[in-house]
Design a protein around this motif. Sequence first.
Motif, short mmCIF file in Angstrom:
data_model
loop_
_atom_site.label_atom_id
_atom_site.label_comp_id
_atom_site.label_asym_id
_atom_site.label_seq_id
_atom_site.Cartn_x
_atom_site.Cartn_y
_atom_site.Cartn_z
N LYS A 46 5.31 -11.30 -5.57
CA LYS A 46 4.73 -10.16 -6.29
C LYS A 46 5.47 -8.85 -5.98
N ALA A 78 8.43 -0.89 -4.98
CA ALA A 78 7.01 -1.06 -4.63
C ALA A 78 6.60 -0.10 -3.51
N THR A 79 5.31 0.24 -3.51
CA THR A 79 4.73 1.03 -2.42
C THR A 79 3.93 0.08 -1.55
N LYS A 133 -3.00 5.78 -1.31
CA LYS A 133 -3.15 4.35 -1.58
C LYS A 133 -1.81 3.69 -1.79
N GLU A 165 0.26 -0.09 -3.60
CA GLU A 165 0.12 -1.31 -4.40
C GLU A 165 -0.15 -2.50 -3.49
N PHE A 166 0.54 -2.53 -2.36
CA PHE A 166 0.45 -3.69 -1.47
C PHE A 166 0.19 -3.24 -0.03
N ALA A 225 -5.16 -0.72 -0.44
CA ALA A 225 -4.10 -1.27 -1.29
C ALA A 225 -4.72 -2.11 -2.41
N ASP A 226 -4.00 -2.21 -3.54
CA ASP A 226 -4.48 -3.03 -4.65
C ASP A 226 -4.43 -4.52 -4.27
N TYR A 227 -3.42 -4.88 -3.48
CA TYR A 227 -3.23 -6.30 -3.13
C TYR A 227 -2.90 -6.38 -1.64
#
Lengths: 219, 234
Positions: B9, B14-15, B145, B147-148, B179-181
């Motif tokens: 993913k 990416a953050t 925040k 993403e991961f 985090a989102d994931y």
Amino acid sequence: MEARELIARRAAKELRDGQVVNLGIGIPTAVANYLPEGVELILQSENGALMFGPTPRLGAQDPDFANAGGQPITLLPGAAVFDLAASFGIIRGGFVDATILGGLEVDQEGNIANWARPIAPGKYTPGMGGAMDLLAGARRVIVTLQHSSKTGSKVLKKCTLPITGAGVVDLIVTEKAVFEVSPAGMVLIEIVDGVTVDDIRAITEADFTVSDQLCAYQV
Amino acid sequence: MDLDAAMEKIHDGATIMLGGFLGVGSPLRAIDKLAERGVKDLTIISIVNAHPAGNFDMEILYRHKQVKKLITSHSGTCQIALDQWAAGETEIEYFPMGTMVEKMRAAGSGLGGVLTATGLGTLVEEGKRKLTIEGKEYLLELPLKAEFAFIKGYRGDRFGNIQYRGVSANSNPVMATAADYTVAEVNEIVEVGVITPECVGTPGIFVQAVVQGNTFEEHQRAYTDQWVRAKLLK
């Protein structure tokens, strides 16, 4: 006695039995070695522990037990562990009785600079870590530093480096002298043997008054 | 899920939050896998930088030039990060440690920001709103925040419940929420129910994937080797 040891020994005299104390990296870490008889502290490590103990011997280390410097530690009976949200709640919430921090510069207004050495325009190292929170939240702030650098006094009228906290310093301990700091200004309260007030004035950029109870450096 | 599947993913740019504190409580396997995967231009959010003795945890992401920006409270332990920053190859944004924790906590717990006196009168207040509440001045700090998040626990189960051990929770619980994931790397994956409810440090609803990291024996060896190499044991 070497300057750093002298400073650590003097700063140790400020701490009282049962206090919650956070010690910074460097000279402050050594303060724990010189506590007066009968003084036991509740040492806080900002990565998430109260009541940590000495460095483990090889074989007794545990991969999940370390201090805020990434060094292996042990915990004493009565210790507690928690995450960073709780740890900084303790710090900002006023539950730390005293913090002892190193400094690059201090000044007569109680400002301290210890997070930012320039490495390029607008870029500073190493970063403040937990120091700004400690300065904002600890009930008493003791700064330990050598009186002078190669380029001159580190006890200034006004810090030249970016400050870590404004008007927060309560006590300054160098290898030559001890100063109290309050909104009324800086007061010289102790000097080491063989040094005069004039000697201190000669090596100190800051303005200060001399306590009428001026005494010998307590170690 | 295995680490490779979770890692698919992760994309360039990416953050990513990385749990841990100077390598302790850090997702070591996930970091090595990020390096191996070679994703670039990452924004890394880590409470501090790599272990001061080097050649450990997140330092490898700098050696592989994968970090576009680091958001942290302290970077003095990682010389290669400072060198790349001084050379203009990477960015660093500092927040006070307690402030950074609360920014992530705000993101994960539905708050629009936090008010703190930390940093008043310093460079930290630049560009930030100041509010006076009952006569005291505060800085408004906004949520942070990602993403991961890669976090590290001791044990985990298929519900995602995570148990921490010792002084190694540090930034992991708060990052799991922000985090989102969230991928939790653990020393041991156990059956549901083995981690008793009061030992759950991060409830499973915050965790999207639990992956096997170093076994506990490998974990012990990794830190012992690092500490012996750095002469940190008596």
